[in-house]
Design a protein around this motif. Structure first.
Motif, mmCIF file in Angstrom:
data_model
loop_
_atom_site.group_PDB
_atom_site.id
_atom_site.type_symbol
_atom_site.label_atom_id
_atom_site.label_comp_id
_atom_site.label_asym_id
_atom_site.label_seq_id
_atom_site.Cartn_x
_atom_site.Cartn_y
_atom_site.Cartn_z
ATOM 1 N N ALA A 32 0.822 -1.211 0.000
ATOM 2 C CA ALA A 32 0.000 0.000 0.000
ATOM 3 C C ALA A 32 0.856 1.260 0.000
ATOM 4 C CB ALA A 32 -0.935 0.004 1.206
ATOM 5 N N ALA A 62 4.105 -0.829 4.218
ATOM 6 C CA ALA A 62 2.743 -0.995 4.725
ATOM 7 C C ALA A 62 1.955 -1.735 3.666
ATOM 8 C CB ALA A 62 2.096 0.356 5.011
ATOM 9 N N GLY A 63 1.191 -2.744 4.062
ATOM 10 C CA GLY A 63 0.422 -3.487 3.080
ATOM 11 C C GLY A 63 -0.602 -4.385 3.727
ATOM 12 N N THR A 64 -1.217 -5.205 2.913
ATOM 13 C CA THR A 64 -2.209 -6.173 3.395
ATOM 14 C C THR A 64 -1.866 -7.545 2.832
ATOM 15 O OG1 THR A 64 -3.681 -5.634 1.541
ATOM 16 C CG2 THR A 64 -4.060 -4.481 3.625
ATOM 17 N N GLN A 79 -5.375 -8.888 6.221
ATOM 18 C CA GLN A 79 -4.774 -8.291 7.414
ATOM 19 C C GLN A 79 -3.800 -7.179 7.038
ATOM 20 O OE1 GLN A 79 -3.237 -11.866 9.501
ATOM 21 N NE2 GLN A 79 -4.070 -10.911 11.353
ATOM 22 N N SER A 80 -3.798 -6.110 7.818
ATOM 23 C CA SER A 80 -2.812 -5.043 7.655
ATOM 24 C C SER A 80 -1.505 -5.474 8.306
ATOM 25 C CB SER A 80 -3.306 -3.747 8.302
ATOM 26 O OG SER A 80 -4.485 -3.292 7.672
ATOM 27 N N THR A 82 3.093 -4.954 8.431
ATOM 28 C CA THR A 82 4.369 -4.411 8.009
ATOM 29 C C THR A 82 5.364 -5.553 7.959
ATOM 30 O OG1 THR A 82 5.973 -2.624 8.314
ATOM 31 C CG2 THR A 82 5.240 -3.794 10.306
ATOM 32 N N TYR A 132 -2.708 -3.722 14.211
ATOM 33 C CA TYR A 132 -4.133 -3.433 14.358
ATOM 34 C C TYR A 132 -4.335 -1.996 14.834
ATOM 35 C CZ TYR A 132 -4.072 -8.529 14.397
ATOM 36 O OH TYR A 132 -3.848 -9.850 14.086
ATOM 37 N N LEU A 136 -3.207 2.827 7.746
ATOM 38 C CA LEU A 136 -2.373 1.960 6.920
ATOM 39 C C LEU A 136 -1.072 2.649 6.516
ATOM 40 C CD1 LEU A 136 -2.234 -0.815 5.587
ATOM 41 C CD2 LEU A 136 -3.467 0.122 3.625
ATOM 42 N N ARG A 137 -1.147 3.918 6.157
ATOM 43 C CA ARG A 137 0.073 4.628 5.757
ATOM 44 C C ARG A 137 1.144 4.574 6.833
ATOM 45 N NH1 ARG A 137 0.098 10.933 6.436
ATOM 46 N NH2 ARG A 137 0.138 10.081 8.546
ATOM 47 N N LEU A 139 1.937 2.417 8.926
ATOM 48 C CA LEU A 139 2.682 1.168 9.070
ATOM 49 C C LEU A 139 4.041 1.255 8.385
ATOM 50 C CD1 LEU A 139 -0.152 0.263 10.007
ATOM 51 C CD2 LEU A 139 0.242 -1.898 8.830
#
Length: 338
Positions: A32, A62-64, A79-80, A82, A132, A136-137, A139
């Motif tokens: 992301a 940062a990603g999923t 899931q989010s 790093t 959690y 997102l950024r 991360l």
């Protein structure tokens, strides 16, 4: 899929690369955001001796989770996460001693191996950290902050001590956060007024203009010098300042590294009875400490991110950072997983 690739010093371009597929024990991550790191800039400038070209940079991730290979437990699609981007050998003295961050054969994503400035990466499941309750950024801020937190642990900072941080780039700001978490009074020094403003906003008690005269400005605040000096610039001047400015019996930790040998008056090591330590990368415990800190301070990311750009605009942003490094603290590249 598309990726940013540094093809040679001074040239970064968008290229097509294959989409990776996770094997047993691996996890595929839709990226992301990726933060530009100082090592990416030195690679672009042709000053990173660990890099061969072409190279996809990027290790602040940062990603999923997009897919998991067989044998992976505890992670699920969506899931989010790093990533701990250091790959250690597991066999050298540092690894055997529980310090894989200092592995003699370390390979870091974006440096000795391909990085994450692309749509998807595959890494071993043990390198993936679910996160959690954070934006997102942010991360992608965890890894550089963890490098700073690790330096604070190397300095053994305790509650009530005074810590001078030389350099308020992203690593220096991570040091500030880590020192505040340890209960220290933080003094930050930098040449950039903008970076000093960020340091102050994050909680530094005092900010000082770096360069000539820093010693006089510092002594007006702490006549005997700070208990700890952590150097996060990597320049000859600040390497020498660190041992000059620290209090007698104090501790100096180096995170940056100078590009050429430095001549010290070693008498000061003895007369002050200094502890001088190096700090490299970070450990999982540092990542977890950062996650806790950033979760409790959700506005920190907005203070340190200077610019967010698309992958297509990433080559321009890298060149702009190269031309005016003092104008940027953290450049984020937003990718398809955002």
């Amino acid at each position: 899929m598309q990726a940013l690739r540094i093809t040679k010093p001074g040239l970064a371009e968008i290229a097509e690369i294959d989409v990776p597929v996770p094997a047993q024990g691996e996890v595929a991550i839709d990226v992301a955001y990726v933060g530009y790191c100082g090592s990416d800039l030195t690679s672009y400038r042709g000053l990173n001796p660990l890099v061969s070209y072409p190279r996809v940079p990027g290790h602040e991730i940062a990603g999923t989770v997009a897919a998991v290979g067989s044998g992976v437990d505890g992670l699920s699609v969506g899931q989010s996460v790093t990533v701990i981007p250091y790959f250690n050998c597991g066999q050298c003295k540092a690894c055997r001693g529980g310090k894989p961050n200092a592995c003699a054969n370390n390979q870091t994503m974006g440096v000795q191996r391909e990085g994450a400035m692309t749509g998807r990466v595959v890494v071993p499941a043990g390198k993936v950290l679910p996160v959690y309750g954070m934006a997102l950024r942010d991360l992608a801020l965890i890894e550089p902050c963890a490098v700073g937190f690790h330096a604070v642990r190397r300095a053994a900072v305790t509650n009530g001590e005074t810590v001078l941080v030389l350099g308020c780039g992203m690593i220096g700001l991570g040091i500030i956060m880590g020192a505040l978490r340890a209960g220290a009074t933080v003094i930050a020094a930098d040449l950039s007024p903008g970076k000093l403003e960020t340091a102050k906003a994050l909680g530094a008690a005092h900010v000082l203009e770096g360069g000539p005269g820093l010693g006089d400005r510092l002594r007006a605040l702490v006549p005997e010098g700070p208990d700890v000096v952590i150097e996060a610039v990597g320049a000859e001047a600040t390497f020498l300042q660190a041992v000059d400015l620290v209090a007698s019996t104090g501790r100096v930790v180096y995170v940056g590294y100078a590009k050429a040998p430095i001549a010290y008056d070693t008498k000061v090591f003895l007369t002050k009875e200094l502890d001088i330590r190096g700090s490299r990368n970070a450990l999982p415990v540092d990542f977890q400490a950062v996650i806790e800190w950033l979760s409790a301070h959700p506005g920190a990311g907005d203070l340190v991110v200077s610019e967010t750009v698309s992958l297509e605009d990433a080559p321009r942003a890298l060149e702009a950072w190269h031309q005016a490094p003092g104008d940027f603290t953290k450049v984020m590249v937003k990718l398809g997983g955002a």
